[in-house]
Design a protein around this motif. Sequence first.
Motif, short mmCIF file in Angstrom:
data_model
loop_
_atom_site.label_atom_id
_atom_site.label_comp_id
_atom_site.label_asym_id
_atom_site.label_seq_id
_atom_site.Cartn_x
_atom_site.Cartn_y
_atom_site.Cartn_z
N ALA A 49 6.37 5.35 8.89
CA ALA A 49 6.35 4.91 10.29
C ALA A 49 5.48 3.67 10.44
CB ALA A 49 5.85 6.04 11.19
N THR A 50 4.32 3.65 9.75
CA THR A 50 3.44 2.48 9.83
C THR A 50 4.12 1.27 9.22
OG1 THR A 50 1.53 3.96 9.64
CG2 THR A 50 1.15 1.61 9.24
N GLU A 51 4.80 1.48 8.07
CA GLU A 51 5.50 0.35 7.45
C GLU A 51 6.63 -0.15 8.37
OE1 GLU A 51 8.25 -0.73 3.55
OE2 GLU A 51 7.45 1.30 3.82
N ASP A 52 7.39 0.76 8.99
CA ASP A 52 8.46 0.35 9.90
C ASP A 52 7.91 -0.41 11.09
OD1 ASP A 52 10.22 1.52 8.22
OD2 ASP A 52 10.46 3.37 9.40
N ALA A 53 6.76 0.05 11.62
CA ALA A 53 6.16 -0.66 12.76
C ALA A 53 5.74 -2.06 12.34
CB ALA A 53 4.96 0.14 13.29
N ARG B 203 0.83 -1.20 0.00
CA ARG B 203 0.00 0.00 0.00
C ARG B 203 0.88 1.27 0.00
NH1 ARG B 203 -3.30 -1.24 5.16
NH2 ARG B 203 -3.86 0.97 4.95
N ARG B 204 2.02 1.21 0.72
CA ARG B 204 2.88 2.40 0.75
C ARG B 204 3.54 2.64 -0.61
NH1 ARG B 204 8.45 3.57 2.28
NH2 ARG B 204 8.57 5.77 2.82
N THR C 200 9.57 -8.70 12.22
CA THR C 200 10.91 -9.11 12.64
C THR C 200 10.88 -9.78 14.01
OG1 THR C 200 11.87 -7.29 11.39
CG2 THR C 200 13.26 -8.30 13.06
N ARG C 201 10.12 -9.19 14.95
CA ARG C 201 10.01 -9.80 16.28
C ARG C 201 9.36 -11.17 16.20
NH1 ARG C 201 8.55 -4.43 17.57
NH2 ARG C 201 6.34 -5.00 17.53
N ALA C 202 8.31 -11.28 15.40
CA ALA C 202 7.63 -12.58 15.26
C ALA C 202 8.56 -13.60 14.63
CB ALA C 202 6.35 -12.41 14.43
N ASP C 203 9.33 -13.18 13.61
CA ASP C 203 10.26 -14.11 12.96
C ASP C 203 11.37 -14.54 13.92
OD1 ASP C 203 11.14 -15.41 10.42
OD2 ASP C 203 12.91 -14.18 10.80
#
Length: 1011
Positions: free
Chosen positions: A541-545, A500-501, A551-554
């Motif tokens: 910012a939304t894409e980075d979040a 979307r971005r 990344t945390r889930a992976d």
Amino acid sequence: MRLHRLEITAFGPFGTTQTVDFDTLSSAGLFLLHGPTGAGKTSVLDAVCFALYGSVPGVRQSPGTSLRSDHAPVGTYTEVLLELTVGERRLEITRRPAQQRPKKRGAPGFTTEKAQTWLREYDPATGTWAGLSRSHQEIGEEITQLLGMSREQFCQVVLLPQGDFAKFLRADAEARGKLLGRLFDTRRFAAVEERLADLRRAAEQQVRDGDERLLTLAHRMTQAAGGLAAARTPVEGRPGDPGLAESVLTWAAVARTEACEALDIAGVRFAAAERGQASARAALDAEKELADRQARHADALRRREQLTARTPERDRNQAALDRSLKAERVAPALGLRTDAEREHATARAARERSRALLPPDLADQGAEHLSALEHRLRGELGGLDAARRAERRAAALAEERTALAREARADEAALQDAAGWLADWEPRRTALAERVQAATDAATRAEHLAGRLEPARRRLAAARRRDTLERDTAAAEARLTEARELRNTAHETWLDVKSRRLQGIAAELAATLTEGDACQVCGSTAHPAPARTTADHVDRATEDAAYAAYTRADEARTAVERERDLTRAAWSAARTEVLCDETGADPDVGELAREVEELTHLHGEAHALAGQTHGAREALARAEREYEERVAAQREAERRAAARTSRREALEGEQATLDEELARGRGEFGSVAEHATRLERKIEVLVEAARAVRAAEQAAQRLKEADDRLSDAAYRAGFATPAEAREALVGEAERRDLQRRVDAWQAEAAAVADRLAEPGTAAAAALPPADPASAEAAHAAAERRLRQAASDLAAARDRATGLTGLSRQAGTEVHRLGPLREEYDRVARLAALTAGTSAENERRMRLESYVLAARLEQVAAAATARLQRMSSGRYTLVHSDARSGGKRAGLGLHVVDAWTGNERDTATLSGGETFFASLALALGLADVVTDEAGGVRLDTLFIDEGFGSLDEQTLDEVLDVLDSLRERDRSVGIVSHVGDLRRRVPAQLEVVKARHGSAVRLRTGGDALSG
């Protein structure tokens, strides 16, 4: 330097091994490195830099960041291999950064693997690779020496970052100086500036210290010149004043002259005072001598009157002394008479004591009769010696018979005890031997059971771990399934947000446009129709979040998967340990626990019984030793019994003979000893009585002889009786006292006569009385005048000496300061010149800036050769050393426009012009730095981004310039995502990103242009 091959494993975005064939890419001369944003184009260049220098450029090597790919599987090492040719040497560098790996031998958790480096060289003669080193430091020094560049220089020269050079064009002189200083390493010139500044400060401090010492000496001279006219006009000046030394020396000369004059005046005054003091001293001595003689004459008259009064006493002392001297001749006879009288009294007392011990009929007998009786009793005592020996032998025989009886009773008891013990010996020995055999068998059985028990315990522990790990594995599988679902959901969310971005990225870029500034995509300064944001637009910012959540889930999924793998490996190892027996069965924990319990019980019983082996063997050995000892004791007792019988018969025969002899020797006494004792006491009394009688008779004779000698000696000495001589005799102390008083009277009489006979004494007595007090007062006044004159002279002499010494020190200090002041002037002039603060330095350029200006002039000349081709001959880069405002000159950079003939600052260039100007500057800088580094040939270059700001014609001209680099056998890699370049450059290295990590694809010829 030419790159041949690059292998990247688990590095950056590359999860697997990727190979880049630079030989194929370089054959075309110009190749394109492209791919979507974030695919890893820059990571390829980072890998080249990491292989050469062990680190990557910029903030990508900051603390906390890792070079390891998140897509790499566990157990795969992060590694970069680079094959290149430098200076006719073909080398292969392999580097591994510090990284985490699973612990070995199935242990849970991770451990840190240290960084490793390998360097090999290809030998064309043998066609093999030879290892050179595995030391980080040695390999780093070798590569730096071969390339002749540091990492910063390499990143600027080989990996040309266009953005940095665009900033360089717009930067001020200070910023350009920092960049050029890093590239050309002009620290030695800055060090020269600092060294000269340090020398100037040190020389200045030495001069100031010397002036301080000179002023200190001047102050000391002022103090030393106290009282002189010069002291009222001290030296004035401050450290560093040019005429300070001359002022101090002039003042010192005046002070020394005044001090010498004052010294001469003080010397004259001291000589006059000395003569006056000598006259007063002579008068005082004469008056004291007259007073002394008059006093001596008066004292002699007084002492003569005292001697006349003591004359009768002196006569009595002399008479007593004369009588005592005559009595001294009788003293030996008096002493002998006294000793004889004392001996006679002692002998009479001993005679009376011995008479009291004798029988009444012998009390008045003489010494001869008593001696005869003593000899008769001694003969009778000698006849009893044989009887006394027989009596002692009889007592010994009785003791021996008693001992034989005691031994007979002890041996009888021992024989009875041995007989009783030996009767039970055989059954006891058999029981002890059976006990030893049972303990030995138990030890063998315990060893066998111990060999079975430990494996059984290990299998039981492994079975318990197996069951626990089986449950943990099931739980880990469940957590892994949940983590995978969460990771997939987060990944899909991130991809959706990113998509979307990207759809609205045009609107996001349009929001940053400013009228008059170049577009980051097309380079145009006009923006007629910028894109607008939509309702579902997503910002960065939304894409980075979303990416951070993915990344945390992976990472969580990777951690759970790693934990599941470790648990499964531990379960497999535990199950294998449980199955390692002969049957191959898979028993449960209960069966193994019962087997261990049974083996433990049997082993405990066998071990307890085996523990008695040593005690049983000791008991058997003690019993056998006791058996041998009792048999030997029985035989010895029987032998002693036979010997005692023979001895008893011999003793009885000897006793009968002794009884007959004892009967004869005892007589009327109870024993021979009693009879002998009575005779010995009588003999002692008779001997003592005879000795006392003889001593008394001899003492009486000596007393009579002493009386006769005393009477004769007293008569010859002039005494009528011995008693009169005894009275005249005095003690030694009293006699010496009498002699002392007589001698003292005679010495005093002689001294008085001598004193009165002195010729000067009688004459002095006839003169008027002396007056020493007046002479003493006159002498004291003269002494005070002399001391004051001496003090004044010493002060004047010390002042003159002090001023002379201090003047000499001041002259030495001035002489020593001369070279220091000349050195300071020379160093200060050089330091000001190199620092740009001197009036002689018209452009106020520092030494380092001057050197960098020369380098910048070389760079501008090299860049102009390419800039003119890129700009169709319009632009030329020139170096400017003109000053701007109050700033220092030296690092200005201008562009000359051939169309207008004007020279302007490079900051006025447009976006496209800035790009090809910075490109030309980067290429020129590469040539200059290469020459500066020792002429190392750079056959491979990379240019990063910036081509999107060029129009089609300018792009063709830039590519022509880059393509012309092939004439020098160079290859240039362009890093860009501009689509037009993919149609113009046939050799391409494409970086493709995917869910499981990025990959590289090599395309050449028509395949690249069609793609």
